[in-house]
Design a protein around this motif. Structure first.
Motif, PDB file in Angstrom:
ATOM      1  N   SER A  39      71.001 -23.878 -51.854  1.00 54.04           N
ATOM      2  CA  SER A  39      69.492 -23.710 -52.164  1.00 54.04           C
ATOM      3  C   SER A  39      68.587 -24.632 -52.872  1.00 54.04           C
ATOM      4  O   SER A  39      67.676 -24.457 -53.390  1.00 54.04           O
ATOM      5  N   GLU A  40      69.391 -25.731 -53.572  1.00 56.26           N
ATOM      6  CA  GLU A  40      68.658 -26.522 -54.538  1.00 56.26           C
ATOM      7  C   GLU A  40      67.359 -27.175 -53.795  1.00 56.26           C
ATOM      8  O   GLU A  40      66.467 -27.168 -54.544  1.00 56.26           O
ATOM      9  N   PHE A  41      67.308 -27.510 -52.623  1.00 58.75           N
ATOM     10  CA  PHE A  41      66.226 -27.962 -52.134  1.00 58.75           C
ATOM     11  C   PHE A  41      65.466 -27.101 -50.984  1.00 58.75           C
ATOM     12  O   PHE A  41      64.644 -27.233 -50.304  1.00 58.75           O
ATOM     13  N   GLY A  42      66.016 -25.518 -51.211  1.00 57.33           N
ATOM     14  CA  GLY A  42      65.191 -24.496 -50.669  1.00 57.33           C
ATOM     15  C   GLY A  42      64.626 -23.406 -51.499  1.00 57.33           C
ATOM     16  O   GLY A  42      63.450 -23.822 -52.038  1.00 57.33           O
ATOM     17  N   MET A  43      65.301 -22.675 -51.400  1.00 55.83           N
ATOM     18  CA  MET A  43      64.825 -21.347 -52.368  1.00 55.83           C
ATOM     19  C   MET A  43      64.687 -21.764 -53.881  1.00 55.83           C
ATOM     20  O   MET A  43      63.591 -21.136 -54.409  1.00 55.83           O
ATOM     21  N   ARG A  44      65.616 -22.427 -54.274  1.00 57.71           N
ATOM     22  CA  ARG A  44      65.554 -22.621 -55.675  1.00 57.71           C
ATOM     23  C   ARG A  44      64.323 -23.797 -56.185  1.00 57.71           C
ATOM     24  O   ARG A  44      63.449 -23.700 -57.041  1.00 57.71           O
ATOM     25  N   PHE A  45      64.250 -24.689 -55.059  1.00 60.08           N
ATOM     26  CA  PHE A  45      62.962 -25.531 -55.098  1.00 60.08           C
ATOM     27  C   PHE A  45      61.752 -24.878 -55.165  1.00 60.08           C
ATOM     28  O   PHE A  45      60.822 -25.154 -55.788  1.00 60.08           O
ATOM     29  N   ILE A  46      61.672 -24.030 -54.026  1.00 54.61           N
ATOM     30  CA  ILE A  46      60.228 -23.040 -53.960  1.00 54.61           C
ATOM     31  C   ILE A  46      60.098 -22.036 -55.254  1.00 54.61           C
ATOM     32  O   ILE A  46      59.010 -22.065 -55.896  1.00 54.61           O
ATOM     33  N   GLU A  47      61.269 -21.651 -55.893  1.00 51.83           N
ATOM     34  CA  GLU A  47      60.958 -20.835 -56.893  1.00 51.83           C
ATOM     35  C   GLU A  47      60.424 -21.605 -58.097  1.00 51.83           C
ATOM     36  O   GLU A  47      59.336 -21.314 -58.834  1.00 51.83           O
ATOM     37  N   ARG A  48      61.059 -22.879 -58.246  1.00 51.35           N
ATOM     38  CA  ARG A  48      60.625 -23.805 -59.306  1.00 51.35           C
ATOM     39  C   ARG A  48      58.879 -24.102 -59.168  1.00 51.35           C
ATOM     40  O   ARG A  48      58.170 -24.216 -60.051  1.00 51.35           O
ATOM     41  N   GLU A  49      58.810 -24.653 -57.767  1.00 53.84           N
ATOM     42  CA  GLU A  49      57.453 -25.490 -57.591  1.00 53.84           C
ATOM     43  C   GLU A  49      56.321 -24.541 -57.083  1.00 53.84           C
ATOM     44  O   GLU A  49      55.287 -24.732 -57.339  1.00 53.84           O
ATOM     45  N   PHE A  50      56.696 -23.516 -56.421  1.00 50.43           N
ATOM     46  CA  PHE A  50      55.718 -22.830 -55.637  1.00 50.43           C
ATOM     47  C   PHE A  50      56.054 -21.202 -55.698  1.00 50.43           C
ATOM     48  O   PHE A  50      56.198 -20.520 -54.720  1.00 50.43           O
ATOM     49  N   PRO A  51      56.126 -20.683 -57.003  1.00 48.31           N
ATOM     50  CA  PRO A  51      56.500 -19.329 -57.272  1.00 48.31           C
ATOM     51  C   PRO A  51      55.562 -18.169 -56.657  1.00 48.31           C
ATOM     52  O   PRO A  51      56.199 -17.449 -56.328  1.00 48.31           O
ATOM     53  N   GLU A  52      54.541 -18.595 -56.479  1.00 45.20           N
ATOM     54  CA  GLU A  52      53.390 -17.755 -55.939  1.00 45.20           C
ATOM     55  C   GLU A  52      53.659 -17.409 -54.553  1.00 45.20           C
ATOM     56  O   GLU A  52      53.002 -16.441 -53.987  1.00 45.20           O
ATOM     57  N   THR A  53      54.533 -18.352 -53.869  1.00 44.17           N
ATOM     58  CA  THR A  53      54.599 -17.988 -52.442  1.00 44.17           C
ATOM     59  C   THR A  53      55.843 -16.821 -52.286  1.00 44.17           C
ATOM     60  O   THR A  53      55.992 -16.392 -50.968  1.00 44.17           O
ATOM     61  N   LEU A  54      56.380 -16.521 -53.235  1.00 44.05           N
ATOM     62  CA  LEU A  54      57.366 -15.555 -52.987  1.00 44.05           C
ATOM     63  C   LEU A  54      57.217 -14.181 -53.339  1.00 44.05           C
ATOM     64  O   LEU A  54      57.964 -13.234 -53.353  1.00 44.05           O
ATOM     65  N   ASP A  55      56.050 -13.955 -53.624  1.00 44.82           N
ATOM     66  CA  ASP A  55      55.445 -12.445 -54.113  1.00 44.82           C
ATOM     67  C   ASP A  55      55.780 -11.674 -52.607  1.00 44.82           C
ATOM     68  O   ASP A  55      55.259 -11.996 -51.594  1.00 44.82           O
ATOM     69  N   ALA A  56      56.351 -10.470 -52.805  1.00 47.34           N
ATOM     70  CA  ALA A  56      56.554  -9.486 -51.565  1.00 47.34           C
ATOM     71  C   ALA A  56      57.183  -8.098 -52.520  1.00 47.34           C
ATOM     72  O   ALA A  56      57.579  -8.097 -53.413  1.00 47.34           O
ATOM     73  N   GLU A  57      56.970  -6.979 -52.003  1.00 50.41           N
ATOM     74  CA  GLU A  57      57.454  -5.909 -52.109  1.00 50.41           C
ATOM     75  C   GLU A  57      58.788  -5.772 -51.616  1.00 50.41           C
ATOM     76  O   GLU A  57      59.746  -5.010 -52.394  1.00 50.41           O
ATOM     77  N   TYR A  58      58.898  -6.001 -50.414  1.00 52.64           N
ATOM     78  CA  TYR A  58      60.181  -5.831 -49.705  1.00 52.64           C
ATOM     79  C   TYR A  58      60.482  -7.225 -48.842  1.00 52.64           C
ATOM     80  O   TYR A  58      59.344  -7.912 -48.395  1.00 52.64           O
ATOM     81  N   VAL A  59      61.666  -7.464 -48.775  1.00 50.74           N
ATOM     82  CA  VAL A  59      62.074  -8.542 -48.220  1.00 50.74           C
ATOM     83  C   VAL A  59      63.369  -8.216 -47.174  1.00 50.74           C
ATOM     84  O   VAL A  59      64.269  -7.575 -47.537  1.00 50.74           O
TER      85      VAL A  59
END
Length: 437
Positions: free
Chosen positions: A153-173
């Motif tokens: 996930s270095e080029f996926g979820m981990r990249f998103i968490e580093r660069e666009f953390p605001e997109t990950l807000d959710a109560e449930y997944v």
């Protein structure tokens, strides 16, 4: 609770099958991934439905996609999470073309049918159907298709968490990692495991160094000999079994349902762990040797030898502590450990609204199913979200036999039409109940 809008499931499912076949035909084997192709496919569908989306480019065609259906804001967002990359195939061992989406004998064949383009399409169908029916939503519903999950996930979820953390807000997944099986412990009864935890990956490279020389003159400082001795010691290392708290509930529920006959203790489970590698993987820190390389010529003693280890750690085990134990087992200063990838995650509680609704939905569709909180022995993108304080469960409505489940990362991966239909129905119903105003 209302039953929601009426759906013609035959029409719905025909569309889902067609989309899954198209999705499988997009080769997103990782490496190299090339997930931009998947995002172009998903983006075209969303555009046709009048749904805006955003792309997140980590470079080198490693792209993720996110779309949102807005709710009234009275409740926090609900995320449908999936990944678009798949593991490579050895085509010569397949009975059908692995990127065909071919339907044969009641199965859809192809890499990704189980891991995880099938669940991704079930989520997509739910997402676009909410839009088509203009269903009033109490929450934002987020569809997030990630790149690079299969390689860390270095080029996926981990990249998103580093660069666009605001997109990950959710109560449930809801994400991959859970699902139904027709048989557990030799007992034929549907069991649905909802993944609330997962083991942490610790990928290490072992590097042995020594003195090169002519193969006709053996000596005690041969790097390959050192590596072989180190690997032997690792294979002989007996690590203790542990029943994590989540597994106490897992085995306890199976016991009460008559599926598992013993207690949720190490002593009771030891015999099962010796016979079943998957049970052993649930109860211990595992090590798999995956690659090895050394040497330049048949008659030259190598100066360097390498091997890679895929280690999976139980929740709560610190990677640095395990590395120290491993170094002590190897007991050779000329064999070093290099980290390639490391991850870990907290365990989600199972006494939540989402878990209760999952139980209801499962029992509405498979009345005699046993529902248990479980732990995945592999890692998923949920680890990042759990560590951010979110409830991220592995959930799939599919019901497969143990034999078919072994197709994940293996040969002849396929999903039955019946299981895929059930998956589509459950993902829809779960999302509707959790999100409708």
């Amino acid at each position: 609770m209302s039953t929601g809008p009426a759906i013609n499931w035959d029409t719905y499912f025909d569309e889902a099958v067609e989309l899954l076949g198209q999705f499988i035909r997009i080769d997103t084997s990782n490496p190299p991934g090339n997930e931009i192709l998947a995002c172009n496919f998903l983006g075209a569908i969303l555009h046709h439905e009048g749904i805006d989306y955003d792309l997140y480019d980590a470079g080198n065609r490693r792209v993720s996609l996110r779309a949102v259906l807005k709710g009234d804001g009275s409740r926090r967002p609900f995320m449908l999470l999936n990944h678009t990359d798949v593991v490579p195939v050895q085509q010569e061992f397949w009975d059908e073309e692995p990127f065909s989406g071919h339907i044969k004998d009641g199965y859809i064949w192809g890499r990704g049918t189980l891991d995880m383009k099938g669940l991704g399409i079930a989520q997509l169908m739910t997402f676009i159907t909410l839009k088509r029916m203009a269903v009033p939503l109490a929450r934002d519903v987020v569809f997030f298709a990630q790149a690079d999950e299969e390689a860390g996930s270095e080029f996926g979820m981990r990249f998103i968490e580093r660069e666009f953390p605001e997109t990950l807000d959710a109560e449930y997944v809801i994400n991959e990692g859970g699902g139904g099986t027709t048989e557990v412990f030799g007992v034929e009864r549907p069991v649905y495991s909802i993944a609330v935890a997962e083991k942490g990956p610790l990928w290490l490279r072992l590097v042995a160094e020594g003195r090169p020389g002519h193969g006709s003159v053996p000596h005690e400082d041969n790097a390959l000999d050192r590596l072989v001795r180190a690997m032997f010691r690792i294979q002989e290392w007996e690590r203790p079994l542990t029943v994590a708290p989540v597994l106490e509930e897992y085995f306890g529920r199976l016991n009460r349902a008559g599926v598992y006959k013993g207690a949720a203790t190490v002593d009771a489970l030891k015999a099962a762990a010796e016979k079943d590698p998957r049970i052993r993987a649930l109860l211990s820190n595992t090590i798999s040797a995956t690659t090895a390389s050394s040497g330049i010529k048949h008659n030259v003693i190598p100066a360097r030898a390498e091997a890679t280890l895929d280690i999976r750690l139980l929740p709560g085990v610190k990677p640095e502590d395990f590395e120290a134990e491993l170094a002590a087992v190897i007991n050779d200063p000329k064999v070093s450990l290099e980290r390639v990838h490391v991850g870990w995650s907290d365990t989600n509680p199972h006494d939540t609204e989402l878990f209760r609704v999952m139980e209801e939905v499962i029992h509405d569709h498979v009345e005699d199913a046993v529902v248990v909180p479980g732990m995945t022995v592999g890692f998923t993108d949920s680890s990042v979200l759990r560590n951010r304080g979110m409830i991220s469960y592995g959930f799939s409505g599919g019901l497969t036999t143990p034999e078919i489940a072994r197709g994940v990362h293996g040969h002849n991966e396929r999903v039955s039409l019946e299981s895929f239909r059930l998956n589509c129905q459950m993902v829809w119903e779960l999302t509707r109940r959790m999100c409708c105003a």
